[in-house]
Motif scaffolding. Structure first.
Motif, short mmCIF file in Angstrom:
data_model
loop_
_atom_site.label_atom_id
_atom_site.label_comp_id
_atom_site.label_asym_id
_atom_site.label_seq_id
_atom_site.Cartn_x
_atom_site.Cartn_y
_atom_site.Cartn_z
N PRO A 160 39.74 -11.25 42.73
CA PRO A 160 40.28 -10.18 41.54
C PRO A 160 41.23 -11.32 41.13
CG PRO A 160 40.90 -9.89 44.19
CD PRO A 160 39.94 -11.43 44.56
N VAL A 161 41.64 -12.31 41.57
CA VAL A 161 42.45 -13.65 40.70
C VAL A 161 42.00 -14.22 38.83
CG1 VAL A 161 44.35 -15.35 39.91
CG2 VAL A 161 44.37 -13.86 42.69
N LYS A 162 40.87 -14.42 39.68
CA LYS A 162 40.04 -14.62 38.70
C LYS A 162 39.76 -13.72 37.82
CE LYS A 162 37.90 -19.38 40.46
NZ LYS A 162 36.55 -19.91 40.19
N ALA A 163 39.01 -12.79 37.95
CA ALA A 163 38.51 -11.29 37.52
C ALA A 163 40.00 -11.17 36.42
CB ALA A 163 38.02 -10.33 38.25
N ILE A 164 41.16 -11.15 36.88
CA ILE A 164 42.38 -11.02 36.17
C ILE A 164 42.46 -11.79 35.08
CG2 ILE A 164 44.52 -9.93 36.39
CD1 ILE A 164 44.29 -8.63 38.89
N LEU A 165 42.62 -12.58 35.50
CA LEU A 165 42.53 -14.17 34.42
C LEU A 165 41.66 -13.64 33.33
CD1 LEU A 165 42.79 -17.35 36.36
CD2 LEU A 165 45.03 -16.18 34.54
N TYR A 166 40.30 -13.45 33.45
CA TYR A 166 38.87 -12.77 32.40
C TYR A 166 39.25 -12.13 31.80
CZ TYR A 166 36.04 -16.66 34.38
OH TYR A 166 35.42 -17.54 34.41
N ILE A 167 40.20 -10.58 32.24
CA ILE A 167 40.46 -9.85 31.35
C ILE A 167 41.97 -9.84 30.50
CG2 ILE A 167 41.48 -7.19 31.96
CD1 ILE A 167 40.22 -6.62 34.35
N ILE A 168 42.58 -10.98 31.37
CA ILE A 168 44.19 -11.38 30.36
C ILE A 168 42.96 -11.95 29.00
CG2 ILE A 168 45.75 -12.37 30.12
CD1 ILE A 168 46.35 -11.64 33.56
N GLY A 169 42.34 -12.51 29.27
CA GLY A 169 41.95 -13.81 28.34
C GLY A 169 40.69 -13.10 27.61
N SER A 170 40.22 -11.50 28.07
CA SER A 170 39.16 -11.04 26.42
C SER A 170 40.37 -9.62 26.04
CB SER A 170 38.53 -10.09 27.65
OG SER A 170 37.78 -10.67 27.95
N LEU A 171 41.72 -9.26 26.75
CA LEU A 171 42.77 -9.30 25.86
C LEU A 171 42.90 -9.79 24.65
CD1 LEU A 171 44.32 -6.72 29.02
CD2 LEU A 171 42.96 -6.15 27.32
N GLY A 172 43.35 -11.27 25.03
CA GLY A 172 44.10 -12.21 23.89
C GLY A 172 42.91 -12.48 22.88
N LEU A 173 41.69 -12.50 23.77
CA LEU A 173 40.89 -12.56 22.49
C LEU A 173 40.89 -11.03 21.44
CD1 LEU A 173 38.28 -14.60 20.74
CD2 LEU A 173 36.39 -13.69 23.04
N ALA A 174 40.85 -9.94 21.78
CA ALA A 174 40.46 -9.28 21.27
C ALA A 174 41.79 -9.10 19.91
CB ALA A 174 40.69 -7.66 22.27
N LEU A 175 43.50 -9.38 20.29
CA LEU A 175 44.06 -9.37 19.41
C LEU A 175 44.34 -10.17 17.96
CD1 LEU A 175 47.25 -8.50 22.28
CD2 LEU A 175 46.58 -7.05 20.33
N HIS A 176 43.61 -11.69 19.03
CA HIS A 176 43.40 -12.16 18.16
C HIS A 176 42.51 -11.99 16.76
CE1 HIS A 176 43.28 -17.05 17.06
NE2 HIS A 176 42.02 -16.80 16.37
N LEU A 177 41.24 -11.78 17.03
CA LEU A 177 39.74 -11.15 16.47
C LEU A 177 40.62 -10.12 15.37
CD1 LEU A 177 37.24 -10.52 18.38
CD2 LEU A 177 37.24 -12.67 16.68
N THR A 178 41.96 -8.95 15.62
CA THR A 178 42.19 -7.78 15.10
C THR A 178 42.56 -8.69 13.40
OG1 THR A 178 44.49 -8.14 15.74
CG2 THR A 178 42.36 -6.12 17.25
N HIS A 179 43.09 -9.60 14.41
CA HIS A 179 43.57 -10.05 12.95
C HIS A 179 43.00 -11.72 12.07
CE1 HIS A 179 46.32 -12.77 10.19
NE2 HIS A 179 46.24 -14.32 10.38
N GLY A 180 42.10 -11.98 13.24
CA GLY A 180 41.11 -13.27 12.73
C GLY A 180 40.00 -12.60 11.82
N PHE A 181 38.86 -11.60 12.28
CA PHE A 181 38.09 -10.75 11.49
C PHE A 181 38.27 -10.97 10.41
CE2 PHE A 181 35.17 -8.02 10.02
CZ PHE A 181 34.05 -8.40 11.31
N TRP A 182 38.97 -10.31 9.59
CA TRP A 182 39.79 -9.98 8.40
C TRP A 182 40.13 -11.04 7.52
CZ3 TRP A 182 44.60 -10.85 6.37
CH2 TRP A 182 45.70 -10.26 6.54
#
Length: 225
Positions: A160-182
């Protein structure tokens, strides 16, 4: 040429090109990872992972991918330092007028650090045991012996610890891309008042579709496998 890449425009150009290159990698990476959900035996995923370990990929494309990450990280840090010096806390002024990405625009460096930490965990969990220590178990499929990458992924995401870390990392990446893409398309000159709004919408949809895919995979193994 060296003067170009040392200039503000040159740095943004390298950031944009390396970012778009990494976006292509994300698409391929998710496509392979989705086989984890389609084939519960793990054979399809193991075959795909074994293909990615072929010498042409390992010694050809992997170094290029690593260079892409390195360029993006280095120039991201340089641009952040430059923006901090010029504008104080107003790091990405170009994002301030876009409500949908305002928070991401102003916190790209923090999001970048989150993704960098996530990348470090990913490398430690997968690249090191598969490429360095060779500690992963092996499996034979159609007469070919290969790493049982499926079992490695399953074991990691059942934690669970690693899975949650991956979920947090994916959320951070999604937010990063919302700016980085355009922002990447704007830097490359493929944007105007009309297309800026379109790239923002396209980028936001793309960012969340891609990263929700990764989140679903992590959640599935944590909760149901």
């Amino acid at each position: 040429m060296s003067n170009l890449f040392c200039s503000s425009i040159g740095k943004k150009l390298l950031m944009s090109l390396s970012g778009l290159f990494l976006i292509i990698f994300l698409i391929v990476h998710l496509a392979i990872n989705l086989t984890l959900l389609v084939d519960k035996t793990g054979e399809t995923f193991n075959i795909a992972a074994n293909f990615m370990a072929l010498p042409l990929i390992k010694f050809g494309l992997q170094p290029v991918l690593g260079l892409g990450f390195l360029v993006h990280i280095i120039y991201g840090g340089l641009l952040t330092a430059q923006n901090n010096k010029a504008r104080g806390n107003n790091k990405y002024a170009s994002g301030n007028g876009t409500k949908e990405v305002m928070w991401a625009s102003k916190n790209m460096f923090i999001l970048g650090l989150t993704i960098l930490a996530f990348l470090g965990v990913h490398i430690a969990d997968y690249w090191v045991p598969l490429q360095i220590t060779h500690g992963a178990a092996e499996v034979t499929i159609d007469g070919v012996t290969m790493h049982d990458t499926y079992a490695l992924v399953k074991a990691n995401l059942q934690n669970p610890v690693k899975a949650i870390l991956y979920i947090i990392g994916s959320l951070g990446l999604a937010l990063h891309l919302t700016h980085g893409f355009w922002s990447a398309f704007q830097t490359l000159g493929a944007s105007n008042n009309i297309w800026r709004k379109r790239w923002t919408v396209i980028g936001t949809v793309f960012a969340w579709v891609i990263n929700l895919g990764f989140i679903v995979i992590a959640a599935y193994f944590m909760l149901f496998s």
